[in-house]
Design a protein around this motif. Structure first.
Motif, short mmCIF file in Angstrom:
data_model
loop_
_atom_site.label_atom_id
_atom_site.label_comp_id
_atom_site.label_asym_id
_atom_site.label_seq_id
_atom_site.Cartn_x
_atom_site.Cartn_y
_atom_site.Cartn_z
N PRO A 227 -6.63 17.27 -10.89
CA PRO A 227 -7.20 18.55 -11.33
C PRO A 227 -7.69 19.39 -10.15
N ALA A 228 -7.73 20.71 -10.35
CA ALA A 228 -8.00 21.64 -9.26
C ALA A 228 -9.33 21.38 -8.54
N PHE A 229 -10.39 21.08 -9.29
CA PHE A 229 -11.70 20.98 -8.66
C PHE A 229 -12.19 19.54 -8.63
N THR A 230 -11.28 18.63 -8.37
CA THR A 230 -11.66 17.24 -8.14
C THR A 230 -12.41 17.15 -6.80
N ALA A 231 -13.54 16.44 -6.80
CA ALA A 231 -14.35 16.34 -5.59
C ALA A 231 -13.53 15.78 -4.43
N PRO A 232 -13.67 16.36 -3.23
CA PRO A 232 -12.92 15.88 -2.08
C PRO A 232 -13.22 14.41 -1.77
N GLY A 233 -12.25 13.72 -1.24
CA GLY A 233 -12.40 12.32 -0.88
C GLY A 233 -11.16 11.53 -1.24
N SER A 234 -11.23 10.23 -1.05
CA SER A 234 -10.10 9.35 -1.31
C SER A 234 -10.25 8.71 -2.69
N TYR A 235 -9.16 8.70 -3.46
CA TYR A 235 -9.14 8.09 -4.78
C TYR A 235 -8.09 6.99 -4.80
N ALA A 236 -8.46 5.82 -5.27
CA ALA A 236 -7.55 4.67 -5.20
C ALA A 236 -7.46 3.97 -6.54
N GLY A 237 -6.26 3.54 -6.87
CA GLY A 237 -6.00 2.73 -8.06
C GLY A 237 -5.07 1.59 -7.68
N VAL A 238 -4.93 0.62 -8.57
CA VAL A 238 -4.10 -0.56 -8.30
C VAL A 238 -2.94 -0.59 -9.29
N LEU A 239 -1.73 -0.57 -8.76
CA LEU A 239 -0.52 -0.70 -9.56
C LEU A 239 -0.05 -2.14 -9.52
N THR A 240 0.06 -2.77 -10.69
CA THR A 240 0.49 -4.17 -10.77
C THR A 240 1.87 -4.25 -11.41
N LEU A 241 2.80 -4.92 -10.70
CA LEU A 241 4.16 -5.11 -11.20
C LEU A 241 4.33 -6.52 -11.73
N ALA B 69 0.84 -1.19 0.00
CA ALA B 69 0.00 0.00 0.00
C ALA B 69 0.88 1.25 0.00
N VAL B 70 0.46 2.26 -0.75
CA VAL B 70 1.17 3.54 -0.82
C VAL B 70 0.16 4.66 -0.56
N GLN B 71 0.46 5.55 0.38
CA GLN B 71 -0.38 6.71 0.65
C GLN B 71 0.28 7.95 0.07
N TRP C 233 16.36 -9.59 -17.27
CA TRP C 233 14.96 -9.55 -16.82
C TRP C 233 14.41 -8.14 -17.02
N SER C 234 13.09 -8.05 -16.98
CA SER C 234 12.39 -6.77 -17.10
C SER C 234 11.28 -6.70 -16.08
N LEU C 235 11.21 -5.59 -15.36
CA LEU C 235 10.16 -5.36 -14.37
C LEU C 235 9.28 -4.22 -14.88
N THR C 236 8.02 -4.51 -15.16
CA THR C 236 7.11 -3.52 -15.71
C THR C 236 5.94 -3.30 -14.76
N GLY C 237 5.25 -2.20 -14.95
CA GLY C 237 4.09 -1.89 -14.12
C GLY C 237 2.98 -1.26 -14.94
N LYS C 238 1.75 -1.49 -14.53
CA LYS C 238 0.60 -0.82 -15.13
C LYS C 238 -0.38 -0.51 -14.02
N VAL C 239 -1.20 0.53 -14.23
CA VAL C 239 -2.07 1.00 -13.16
C VAL C 239 -3.48 1.20 -13.70
N SER D 242 -13.49 9.32 -11.57
CA SER D 242 -12.19 8.69 -11.69
C SER D 242 -11.16 9.64 -12.27
N LEU D 243 -9.90 9.41 -11.89
CA LEU D 243 -8.75 10.07 -12.48
C LEU D 243 -8.06 9.04 -13.37
N GLY D 244 -7.75 9.40 -14.59
CA GLY D 244 -7.21 8.45 -15.55
C GLY D 244 -5.88 7.85 -15.12
N SER D 245 -5.64 6.63 -15.58
CA SER D 245 -4.39 5.95 -15.24
C SER D 245 -3.17 6.73 -15.74
#
Length: 446
Positions: free
Chosen positions: A429-443, A320-322, A353-359, A368-371
């Motif tokens: 963005p400046a006027f994003t509604a207040p609250g918590s926004y979460a996405g999943v980063l997969t390595l 987890a990352v905050q 080897w190669s370590l890649t990530g996508k979110v 939502s905020l785009g990946s």
């Protein structure tokens, strides 16, 4: 009579409003704003355009300089990847010609981004119906449009701004097309596409793991290219020995070779297609020990040791990352750090080897905020003594299509232990509604 004059006044006010709204199509200005997801290769360019307002506006065509920026979410895609393109008009050819202020959210832009170099064609881009209020005779803000294209050719692909159109919805629905006078416009961004690389599934198996000098060992290979010559050769550490032979695979890509091993320093056997070792078209090394049958002198003891190959693995310091908070009305970058990743390559072979990530998109109370809003700045450190060198991926957007976090190259002998980190930044963005926004980063480690 008074009623007639009132209606005429209303019509004049409406006509003035229409005049101002159509001018929005070819007006612009404000400071340069680099859109989220822009890569370091993006450059702002200028080019001559001609914008034609709807006839009802009574405004002659506007010819002047447009300033724009094109950016992509992947600067080094592979053939078959989908690339997201952002076309930002930072300063169109004119400004609002009337004294009437224009309301917010009346403008919907669309356009084309022209591809050149290794791949030709045009990318259709569109923007949201969103703009701030514009004062009379004032400059218009920048607006952005996005679209995607699929990479079909390897090589350098250039991206140049193309024609664009502004659809306005104020009093009536109107379009104002703007064309590039001397196409193509200057190149604003480039991507370097690489060919598709298929996973190497070639495999080797030895009938026996050891033998005396001069003994033939049966080497079985599978999943090579059918009906192709394959070199089977001994390895003394990272160097090849003189113990080699060439075989031809069968219709299923398999072979059985009887390799005579004479070199007492041999530690393994490899097989590959082509004139020299290629990790993408080879397999091995399969461990092999030459049992020295030279008689030992009286009173001596022979001491042997073996090194067993391990696996390629990774661990994470956490799951987890905050990120830091941003203020409503101001927006900006929510920053933080990736949980440290430790990669251990204990295979002892020639492959890197190669370590890649996508979110995923970041979802929350305001939608939502785009990946593509998440960017990272990777770093990678090899533990002292590691045979391989570690290269950090490029700083930039992560996106849903994925980006490289770190990698090591193929080599004669690879391996080691590596520490991988990255600074993270989510553009809010400046006027994003207040609250918590979460996405999943997969390595993914491969």
């Amino acid at each position: 009579m008074a009623l007639t004059r009132s209606r005429a006044a209303v019509r004049r006010r409406r006509w003035t409003a229409v005049l101002g709204a159509t001018a929005l199509a070819f007006a612009g200005g404000g400071a340069l704003a680099t859109p989220a997801g822009a890569t370091s290769s993006s450059v702002e360019v200028q080019y001559q355009t001609r914008c034609i307002p709807p006839p009802i506006a009574g405004i002659p065509p506007i010819q002047g300089t447009t300033t724009a920026l094109v950016s992509v979410d992947k600067s080094s895609p592979k053939v078959g990847d989908v690339v997201t393109v952002t076309y930002t008009i930072t300063k169109p050819a004119a400004s609002n010609p009337v004294d009437l202020a224009l309301p917010a959210d009346i403008m919907t832009p669309s356009g084309k981004v022209v591809l050149g170099g290794a791949q030709s064609g045009a990318v259709t881009v569109t923007g949201p119906k969103k703009n701030p209020p514009v004062p009379g005779k004032g400059s218009f803000p920048a607006f952005s449009m996005t679209g995607t294209f699929t990479v079909t050719q390897a090589g350098t692909i250039t991206l140049s701004p193309g024609d664009y159109n502004i659809h306005t919805s104020y009093i009536m629905e109107l379009d104002t097309p703007c064309t590039v006078l001397d196409p193509p416009a200057p190149v604003s961004d480039t991507v370097t596409a690489s060919p598709v690389t298929s996973p190497n599934t070639r495999a080797l198996q030895l009938e026996t793991p050891s033998g005396a000098p001069g003994v033939r060992v049966t080497v079985n290979g599978s999943r090579f290219t059918p009906l192709t010559d394959v070199t089977v050769v001994g390895r003394a550490g990272a160097a090849e020995t003189a113990d080699r032979m060439t075989v031809t695979t069968d219709s299923e890509g398999s072979f059985a070779a009887r390799l005579k091993v004479n070199d007492k320093a041999t530690t393994g056997i490899v097989a590959y297609e082509g004139a020299s070792w290629n990790a993408e078209k080879g397999a091995g090394p399969a461990a092999y020990t030459v049992v020295d049958d030279t008689p030992d002198p009286p009173g001596s003891q022979r001491i042997t040791a073996s090194v067993t190959a391990g696996e390629l693995s990774m661990t994470q310091a956490g799951d987890a990352v905050q990120l830091s908070a941003v203020d409503f009305g101001q927006g900006g970058a929510a920053t933080g750090s990736l949980q440290t990743v430790t990669v251990k390559d204990f295979r002892g072979g020639p492959a890197g080897w190669s370590l890649t990530g996508k979110v995923t998109d970041f979802t929350g109370p305001g939608g939502s905020l785009g990946s593509g809003n998440l960017s990272w700045t990777p770093s990678c450190t090899a533990k002292a003594g590691s045979p391989s060198t570690c290269a950090a991926g490029s700083a930039g957007p992560v996106g849903s299509g994925g980006a490289t976090l770190a990698s090591t190259p193929n080599g004669a002998l690879t391996g080691g232990e590596f520490t991988v980190d990255a600074g993270l930044s989510l553009d809010v963005p400046a006027f994003t509604a207040p609250g918590s926004y979460a996405g999943v980063l997969t390595l993914t480690l491969s």
